[in-house]
Structures are given as structure tokens and as C-alpha cells.
Design an enzyme around this catalytic site. Structure first.
Site, PDB file in Angstrom:
ATOM      1  N   HIS A  51       0.854  -1.180   0.000  1.00 13.64           N
ATOM      2  CA  HIS A  51       0.000   0.000   0.000  1.00 13.64           C
ATOM      3  C   HIS A  51       0.898   1.241   0.000  1.00 13.64           C
ATOM      4  CE1 HIS A  51       0.487  -0.946   4.411  1.00 13.64           C
ATOM      5  NE2 HIS A  51       1.009   0.257   4.306  1.00 13.64           N
TER       6      HIS A  51
HETATM    7  C1  T46 Z   1       3.062   0.686   6.859  1.00 13.82           C
HETATM    8  C2  T46 Z   1       3.745  -0.611   7.095  1.00 13.82           C
HETATM    9  C3  T46 Z   1       5.226  -0.482   7.206  1.00 13.82           C
HETATM   10  C4  T46 Z   1      -4.313  -0.066  13.271  1.00 13.82           C
HETATM   11  O1  T46 Z   1      -5.475  -0.205  13.695  1.00 13.82           O
HETATM   12  N1  T46 Z   1      -3.505   0.915  13.781  1.00 13.82           N
HETATM   13  C5  T46 Z   1      -2.229   1.101  13.351  1.00 13.82           C
HETATM   14  O2  T46 Z   1      -1.524   2.010  13.840  1.00 13.82           O
HETATM   15  C6  T46 Z   1      -1.711   0.232  12.337  1.00 13.82           C
HETATM   16  C7  T46 Z   1      -0.294   0.409  11.813  1.00 13.82           C
HETATM   17  C8  T46 Z   1      -2.514  -0.752  11.838  1.00 13.82           C
HETATM   18  N2  T46 Z   1      -3.793  -0.904  12.314  1.00 13.82           N
HETATM   19  C9  T46 Z   1      -4.644  -1.981  11.765  1.00 13.82           C
HETATM   20  C10 T46 Z   1      -5.077  -1.795  10.330  1.00 13.82           C
HETATM   21  C11 T46 Z   1      -5.268  -3.222   9.858  1.00 13.82           C
HETATM   22  O3  T46 Z   1      -6.576  -3.652  10.217  1.00 13.82           O
HETATM   23  O4  T46 Z   1      -3.886  -3.210  11.777  1.00 13.82           O
HETATM   24  C12 T46 Z   1      -4.253  -4.024  10.683  1.00 13.82           C
HETATM   25  C13 T46 Z   1      -3.038  -4.442   9.863  1.00 13.82           C
HETATM   26  O5  T46 Z   1      -2.482  -3.287   9.229  1.00 13.82           O
HETATM   27  P1  T46 Z   1      -1.809  -3.352   7.784  1.00 13.82           P
HETATM   28  O6  T46 Z   1      -2.421  -4.420   6.970  1.00 13.82           O
HETATM   29  O7  T46 Z   1      -1.815  -1.957   7.214  1.00 13.82           O
HETATM   30  O8  T46 Z   1      -0.307  -3.785   8.163  1.00 13.82           O
HETATM   31  P2  T46 Z   1       0.998  -3.720   7.268  1.00 13.82           P
HETATM   32  O9  T46 Z   1       2.067  -4.406   8.019  1.00 13.82           O
HETATM   33  O10 T46 Z   1       0.737  -4.176   5.878  1.00 13.82           O
HETATM   34  O11 T46 Z   1       1.343  -2.143   7.182  1.00 13.82           O
HETATM   35  C14 T46 Z   1       1.833  -1.456   8.316  1.00 13.82           C
HETATM   36  C15 T46 Z   1       1.213  -0.068   8.400  1.00 13.82           C
HETATM   37  O12 T46 Z   1      -0.208  -0.175   8.388  1.00 13.82           O
HETATM   38  C16 T46 Z   1       1.644   0.826   7.255  1.00 13.82           C
HETATM   39  O13 T46 Z   1       1.342   2.165   7.573  1.00 13.82           O
HETATM   40  O14 T46 Z   1       3.615   1.564   6.212  1.00 13.82           O
HETATM   41  O15 T46 Z   1       3.254  -1.327   8.241  1.00 13.82           O
END
Ligand code: T46
Length: 135
Positions: A51
């Protein structure tokens, strides 16, 4: 001046007691921290990311192992940054599609972020990201 992704050298001091690393926000890292999160226990063959962010800036560290982060500016430029030391961090400006590959289940990805969590700041579809960057 446009902000570019870059590896930041983190200062360290080593003595007989071990190593200490330190950096200061707004002086050395040009944003204020609003949020900290960390990612752990990532199994082999699972990437994270896929993303981009519209406004969020981040500083990313790999604790206890190696993380490779591919950043794509949506304009034909892709770079892979390797975090393989506690003396390095990656500054990720807004507007980059990112894919994170974890070298082992033990490594922890520590992230310092410029904004609170806001799902509206994410672009999770690559085609939408390309259109966003063109506009
Ligand atoms: C990024 C990379 C490096 C929250 O509710 N609060 C938060 O602060 C974060 C970071 C995530 N979430 C929730 C949103 C999703 O439901 O946690 C779940 C997994 O998040 P995501 O699929 O976005 O995780 P990654 O590892 O793909 O991405 C994360 C960060 O979201 C993003 O900003 O740059 O790590």
C-alpha cells in the site's frame, strides 16, 4: 524541497557494557512522532505493506534481523532498501508504494509515524496509487 526515501545513519556508542543508539525527532528526523507501532512474528513467505500513504511519513527500523523494503514512486522508479543493522533506519516519505520482506520470524519492524492511524490515508489498490501519482 521534495522529500526522498533514504537510509539514515543512527548514531551509536559502544563500550564494554554494550551498544546504545539514539536519534532525535524534528532535529535529525524531520517530522514529529504521533504514533509508534511494531510488527513481529512475520512468517517466511508473508510480505507486509502493499500500500501507499497520502500524507504519512515514517521512520522504520529492523530490530534483531533483516528487513528489505521495496519502495515504488509510481512513476517508474523502484528501489530496495536493506535494513540489516541497528545503526540504520529508513525514512519513508508520503507517496511511496511499499512492500516489506522479513528475513526471519525473530525480526521486529519498529515504526515511528508522523500521524495517528487513519485508514483514509492508505491507498491499498496499486492501480489507484498509479492514478493518484499521475494526478
Ligand atoms: C506501513 C507498514 C510499514 C491499526 O489499527 N492501527 C495502526 O496504527 C496500524 C499500523 C494498523 N492498524 C490496523 C489496520 C489493519 O486492520 O492493523 C491491521 C493491519 O495493518 P496493515 O495491513 O496496514 O499492516 P501492514 O504491516 O501491511 O502495514 C503497516 C502499516 O499499516 C503501514 O502504515 O507503512 O506497516
Amino acid at each position: 524541497m521534495e522529500k526522498k526515501p533514504q537510509i539514515i545513519d543512527i548514531k551509536n556508542i559502544v563500550d564494554e557494557r554494550g551498544q546504545i543508539n539514539f536519534f532525535e525527532f524534528e532535529q535529525e528526523i524531520s517530522f514529529k512522532i504521533e504514533r509508534v507501532y511494531y510488527i513481529s512474528q512475520v512468517l517466511p513467505n508473508f510480505d507486509r505493506g502493499h500500500h501507499a500513504h497520502k500524507k504519512l511519513q515514517q521512520l522504520i527500523l529492523a530490530i534483531g534481523g533483516i528487513i528489505e523494503i521495496e519502495l515504488d514512486d509510481g512513476l517508474g522508479n523502484k528501489n530496495i532498501f536493506k535494513l540489516d543493522s541497528l545503526n540504520k533506519a529508513l525514512f519513508v516519505p508520503a507517496g511511496y508504494w511499499r512492500v516489506l520482506k522479513f528475513g526471519s520470524k525473530e525480526v521486529v519492524c519498529m515504526v515511528f509515524a508522523s500521524q495517528k492511524y487513519d485508514e483514509n490515508d492508505y491507498i491499498r489498490n496499486y492501480q489507484e496509487f498509479l492514478e493518484y501519482k499521475k494526478s
